[in-house]
Design a protein around this motif. Structure first.
Motif, short mmCIF file in Angstrom:
data_model
loop_
_atom_site.label_atom_id
_atom_site.label_comp_id
_atom_site.label_asym_id
_atom_site.label_seq_id
_atom_site.Cartn_x
_atom_site.Cartn_y
_atom_site.Cartn_z
N VAL A 125 46.84 -35.73 1.34
CA VAL A 125 47.69 -36.55 1.81
C VAL A 125 48.86 -36.13 1.36
O VAL A 125 49.07 -36.11 0.14
CB VAL A 125 47.28 -38.21 0.90
CG1 VAL A 125 48.66 -39.11 1.86
CG2 VAL A 125 46.44 -38.32 1.93
N GLU A 126 50.17 -35.71 2.64
CA GLU A 126 51.16 -35.01 2.15
C GLU A 126 51.84 -35.94 0.94
O GLU A 126 52.53 -37.42 1.61
CB GLU A 126 51.91 -34.97 3.03
CG GLU A 126 53.20 -33.87 3.85
CD GLU A 126 54.36 -34.29 4.89
OE1 GLU A 126 54.72 -32.89 5.01
OE2 GLU A 126 53.57 -34.98 5.54
N ASN A 127 52.26 -35.20 -0.01
CA ASN A 127 53.37 -36.07 -1.12
C ASN A 127 52.77 -36.77 -0.74
O ASN A 127 52.91 -37.58 -2.88
CB ASN A 127 54.77 -36.79 -0.11
CG ASN A 127 55.95 -35.65 0.30
OD1 ASN A 127 55.25 -34.43 -0.17
ND2 ASN A 127 56.08 -35.54 1.34
N GLU A 128 51.18 -36.67 -1.83
CA GLU A 128 50.95 -38.43 -2.20
C GLU A 128 50.18 -36.78 -3.12
O GLU A 128 48.96 -36.10 -2.81
CB GLU A 128 49.38 -38.55 -1.97
CG GLU A 128 50.97 -39.60 -0.93
CD GLU A 128 50.36 -41.15 -0.91
OE1 GLU A 128 49.23 -41.24 -0.39
OE2 GLU A 128 50.98 -41.82 0.11
N ASN A 129 49.06 -37.80 -4.26
CA ASN A 129 47.90 -37.11 -5.10
C ASN A 129 46.76 -37.59 -4.79
O ASN A 129 45.82 -37.64 -5.52
CB ASN A 129 48.03 -37.54 -6.18
CG ASN A 129 47.94 -36.71 -7.86
OD1 ASN A 129 47.73 -35.76 -7.20
ND2 ASN A 129 47.58 -36.41 -8.77
N ILE A 130 46.39 -37.77 -3.43
CA ILE A 130 44.66 -37.83 -2.93
C ILE A 130 44.88 -36.98 -2.16
O ILE A 130 44.97 -36.21 -0.94
CB ILE A 130 45.37 -39.06 -1.52
CG1 ILE A 130 45.39 -40.34 -2.41
CG2 ILE A 130 43.76 -38.91 -1.44
CD1 ILE A 130 46.28 -41.52 -1.33
N PHE A 154 49.40 -27.08 -7.83
CA PHE A 154 49.42 -27.51 -7.03
C PHE A 154 48.91 -29.35 -6.78
O PHE A 154 47.46 -29.17 -6.91
CB PHE A 154 48.84 -26.47 -6.43
CG PHE A 154 48.53 -26.63 -4.49
CD1 PHE A 154 49.64 -25.94 -4.37
CD2 PHE A 154 47.64 -27.77 -3.51
CE1 PHE A 154 49.97 -26.13 -2.67
CE2 PHE A 154 47.95 -27.33 -2.39
CZ PHE A 154 48.75 -26.35 -1.63
N SER A 155 49.60 -29.51 -6.26
CA SER A 155 49.41 -30.95 -6.06
C SER A 155 50.30 -32.07 -4.76
O SER A 155 51.28 -30.91 -4.98
CB SER A 155 49.51 -31.93 -6.70
OG SER A 155 49.41 -33.50 -6.85
N PRO A 161 42.62 -34.08 -8.48
CA PRO A 161 43.18 -33.60 -7.05
C PRO A 161 44.21 -32.91 -7.40
O PRO A 161 45.20 -32.78 -7.10
CB PRO A 161 42.96 -34.63 -6.42
CG PRO A 161 44.48 -36.01 -7.29
CD PRO A 161 43.15 -35.46 -8.47
N ARG A 162 44.32 -31.92 -7.83
CA ARG A 162 45.24 -30.46 -7.88
C ARG A 162 44.70 -29.06 -7.98
O ARG A 162 43.41 -28.91 -8.88
CB ARG A 162 45.88 -30.46 -8.95
CG ARG A 162 45.67 -30.96 -10.52
CD ARG A 162 46.65 -30.81 -11.23
NE ARG A 162 46.93 -30.96 -12.63
CZ ARG A 162 46.05 -31.95 -13.83
NH1 ARG A 162 46.14 -33.03 -13.71
NH2 ARG A 162 45.88 -31.28 -15.08
N ILE A 163 45.17 -28.27 -8.31
CA ILE A 163 44.93 -26.68 -8.07
C ILE A 163 46.06 -26.48 -9.98
O ILE A 163 46.90 -26.11 -10.02
CB ILE A 163 45.17 -26.21 -7.24
CG1 ILE A 163 43.53 -26.28 -6.38
CG2 ILE A 163 44.83 -24.38 -7.93
CD1 ILE A 163 44.57 -25.43 -5.04
#
Length: 291
Positions: free
Chosen positions: A40-45, A258-259, A125-127
């Motif tokens: 989801v753009e600009n969100e941590n989903i 990356f998030s 939810p990130r790299i």
């Protein structure tokens, strides 16, 4: 009347919070694309498409979704338009492929951390990446022979993506060294997993190298556990996606993550100390270089 309006507002809020967008990701021939990263753009989903290309993500219809996977052009779509996502394969201008001979008479391991605390936790939810700066000594061992990653997994054959990024002109993770995803299987237990990269013919970039891992949020990696609250006796379901990667707690100049579909860099507050360094959790990743 006010009470009715209040209930209507609450119902609408509940709808948007719980809204799920479902769809499938396919290529131009209609073949499903597994393991697509969907943000989801600009969100941590974030989520990952399953092996059959299907996905489900918590996003209301007006949100933008970012679809990305190596070998295909990135797509940004409204969630309302994402029931059937067609991704176009990237056309690469291939130079003449020169497979260099590996002598493997010299080997060095880099990335080992001494006297560091190791912890395993869900990175969400990130790299997360680890940076390997280039050193002049690597000229004699310029090939990347092996990558290893320390993990804790409670399931058999969990899968994860490993990424290899050149550092760009601004020091951020930039171009990927590979043209398609590198997906590996992780052993059960607390294990250092090693993967032979000889056939990929990768060289250590002179700009430096970032190596990161991307958790695949798919059914086969998911483990559910029933949790009972000792005070209320209420039960809830805890969901964990494996594997968990172990982290070193180390001092660094910065940390890249990356998030939300983009890279961010965390640096120290100028008031924290004269060194300008920060304490960060860095994934326990090592490399073996050879000639």
């Amino acid at each position: 009347m006010q009470t009715k309006r209040l209930w209507l507002v609450l119902l609408l809020i509940g709808y948007f919070v719980s809204a799920q967008t479902k769809g499938v990701v396919i290529d131009e021939s209609g073949k499903p694309i597994p393991y697509v990263n969907i943000w989801v753009e600009n969100e941590n989903i974030v989520t990952t498409s399953e092996e059959n290309g299907e996905f489900s993500i918590a996003a209301s219809a007006n949100k933008n979704l970012i679809f990305s996977i190596l070998g295909f052009e990135k797509r940004v779509l409204k969630a309302s338009e994402a029931s059937n996502v067609i991704m176009k394969a990237v056309s690469f201008q291939l130079d003449e492929v020169v497979v260099a001979r590996h002598f493997e008479t010299k080997k060095i391991e880099i990335g080992t951390i001494n006297n560091s605390v190791l912890e395993a936790f869900d990175n969400g939810p990130r790299i997360d990446v680890k940076f390997f700066p280039y050193e002049a000594a690597y000229k004699k061992t310029k090939f990347i022979k092996k990558v290893s990653i320390l993990t804790d997994s409670r399931i058999d054959n969990a899968t994860v993506k490993i990424h290899f990024y050149k550092a760009d002109a601004n020091g951020f993770p930039g171009e990927e060294l590979l043209t398609k995803d590198y997906i590996v299987t992780i052993q059960k237990g607390v294990v250092r997993n090693g993967f032979d990269l000889t056939d990929l013919n990768l060289k250590m970039p002179k700009s430096g190298l970032f190596i990161g891992f991307e958790k695949l949020l798919i059914s086969k990696n998911k483990l559910e556990k029933t949790i009972v609250n000792s005070n209320t006796q209420k039960t809830s379901i805890q969901v964990i996606y494996y594997p968990l990667v172990l982290y070193n707690y180390v001092e660094r100049d910065y940390l890249f993550t990356f998030s939300g579909g983009k890279w961010s860099r965390q640096t120290s507050d100028k008031n924290e100390g004269a060194s300008g360094k920060i304490k960060v959790y860095e994934p326990a990743i090592n490399l073996v270089l050879t000639n």
